[in-house]
Design a protein around this motif. Structure first.
Motif, PDB file in Angstrom:
ATOM      1  N   LEU A   1       0.795  -1.225   0.000  1.00 41.57           N
ATOM      2  CA  LEU A   1       0.000   0.000   0.000  1.00 41.57           C
ATOM      3  C   LEU A   1       0.827   1.274   0.000  1.00 41.57           C
ATOM      4  O   LEU A   1       0.275   2.366   0.004  1.00 41.57           O
ATOM      5  N   ASP A   2       2.125   1.151   0.007  1.00 40.06           N
ATOM      6  CA  ASP A   2       3.033   2.296   0.017  1.00 40.06           C
ATOM      7  C   ASP A   2       2.768   3.164  -1.211  1.00 40.06           C
ATOM      8  O   ASP A   2       2.723   2.663  -2.331  1.00 40.06           O
ATOM      9  N   GLY A   3       2.627   4.459  -1.006  1.00 38.44           N
ATOM     10  CA  GLY A   3       2.305   5.365  -2.102  1.00 38.44           C
ATOM     11  C   GLY A   3       3.450   6.251  -2.558  1.00 38.44           C
ATOM     12  O   GLY A   3       3.245   7.166  -3.341  1.00 38.44           O
ATOM     13  N   HIS A   4       4.658   6.005  -2.079  1.00 43.43           N
ATOM     14  CA  HIS A   4       5.800   6.836  -2.450  1.00 43.43           C
ATOM     15  C   HIS A   4       6.691   6.060  -3.416  1.00 43.43           C
ATOM     16  O   HIS A   4       7.209   5.008  -3.067  1.00 43.43           O
TER      17      HIS A   4
ATOM     18  N   GLY B   1      14.547   0.497  -0.260  1.00 43.80           N
ATOM     19  CA  GLY B   1      13.567   1.163   0.577  1.00 43.80           C
ATOM     20  C   GLY B   1      14.083   1.358   1.981  1.00 43.80           C
ATOM     21  O   GLY B   1      15.281   1.421   2.223  1.00 43.80           O
ATOM     22  N   THR B   2      13.140   1.426   2.901  1.00 43.11           N
ATOM     23  CA  THR B   2      13.463   1.608   4.310  1.00 43.11           C
ATOM     24  C   THR B   2      13.562   0.226   4.935  1.00 43.11           C
ATOM     25  O   THR B   2      12.571  -0.317   5.412  1.00 43.11           O
ATOM     26  N   ILE B   3      14.758  -0.325   4.905  1.00 48.45           N
ATOM     27  CA  ILE B   3      14.973  -1.706   5.339  1.00 48.45           C
ATOM     28  C   ILE B   3      15.945  -1.697   6.519  1.00 48.45           C
ATOM     29  O   ILE B   3      17.123  -1.356   6.348  1.00 48.45           O
TER      30      ILE B   3
ATOM     31  N   THR C   1      19.933   0.949  -0.145  1.00 49.43           N
ATOM     32  CA  THR C   1      19.400   2.038   0.675  1.00 49.43           C
ATOM     33  C   THR C   1      19.513   3.340  -0.103  1.00 49.43           C
ATOM     34  O   THR C   1      20.218   3.417  -1.118  1.00 49.43           O
ATOM     35  N   ALA C   2      18.864   4.370   0.384  1.00 50.63           N
ATOM     36  CA  ALA C   2      18.900   5.672  -0.277  1.00 50.63           C
ATOM     37  C   ALA C   2      20.304   6.269  -0.284  1.00 50.63           C
ATOM     38  O   ALA C   2      20.617   7.102  -1.130  1.00 50.63           O
TER      39      ALA C   2
ATOM     40  N   SER D   1      10.523  -2.129  -4.289  1.00 53.01           N
ATOM     41  CA  SER D   1      10.720  -0.943  -3.466  1.00 53.01           C
ATOM     42  C   SER D   1       9.647  -0.939  -2.393  1.00 53.01           C
ATOM     43  O   SER D   1       8.454  -0.916  -2.702  1.00 53.01           O
ATOM     44  N   VAL D   2      10.093  -0.980  -1.128  1.00 50.13           N
ATOM     45  CA  VAL D   2       9.146  -1.059  -0.010  1.00 50.13           C
ATOM     46  C   VAL D   2       9.556  -0.067   1.071  1.00 50.13           C
ATOM     47  O   VAL D   2      10.668  -0.126   1.591  1.00 50.13           O
ATOM     48  N   LEU D   3       8.652   0.826   1.403  1.00 52.01           N
ATOM     49  CA  LEU D   3       8.889   1.806   2.459  1.00 52.01           C
ATOM     50  C   LEU D   3       7.935   1.625   3.629  1.00 52.01           C
ATOM     51  O   LEU D   3       8.043   2.315   4.636  1.00 52.01           O
ATOM     52  N   SER D   4       7.027   0.684   3.517  1.00 56.86           N
ATOM     53  CA  SER D   4       5.925   0.557   4.475  1.00 56.86           C
ATOM     54  C   SER D   4       6.249  -0.270   5.712  1.00 56.86           C
ATOM     55  O   SER D   4       5.438  -0.342   6.628  1.00 56.86           O
TER      56      SER D   4
END
Length: 131
Positions: free
Chosen positions: A15-18, A94-96, A114-115, A63-66
């Motif tokens: 559901l991540d929208g970014h 993503g944010t892992i 990572t970013a 890509s997962v940020l949620s």
């Protein structure tokens, strides 16, 4: 071009929208010679796996940020296996949290980005995975 002739799917499961990071990676891979298929936002692991098989990709990038990266990777790998495409490597961005890396690798993740990682290092890592 290091990824010339490679087909890579970039997906945004859950559901991540970014999707800014996913788009940056997609453009970077394209500029490195890959043909990139971007699924868009909020796709299911089943959808991503089906597109990967239909498009005969060499790798799948998620890509997962949620915070649901373990579940989404696991479900995507299960679906790829179910569709006879268990040999397609998955890479993850993503944010892992670092404490999740080992478990993700045991679930079949070939690389985690990572970013902070330089884009040329991302390309070099994916090129190494696809040799």
């Amino acid at each position: 071009m290091p990824l010339q002739g490679k087909r890579i799917l970039v997906g945004k499961p859950g559901l991540d929208g970014h999707d800014a990071g996913a788009k940056i990676i997609a453009l970077t891979l394209r500029d490195a010679g890959a043909e990139v298929i971007y699924t868009g936002l909020r796709k299911t692991p089943d959808y991503i796996a089906r597109v990967a098989v239909d498009e005969d990709v060499d790798a799948v990038g998620l890509s997962v940020l949620s915070g649901s990266h373990k579940e989404l990777v696991g479900l995507t790998r299960e679906k790829l296996d179910e569709f006879g495409a268990g040999d397609i490597p998955i890479f993850l961005g993503g944010t892992i949290p670092k404490q999740d890396y080992q478990e993700l690798e045991s679930r079949g993740v070939a690389a985690i980005f990572t970013a902070e990682m330089p884009l040329d290092q991302v390309v070099a890592t994916i090129e190494r995975i696809l040799r």
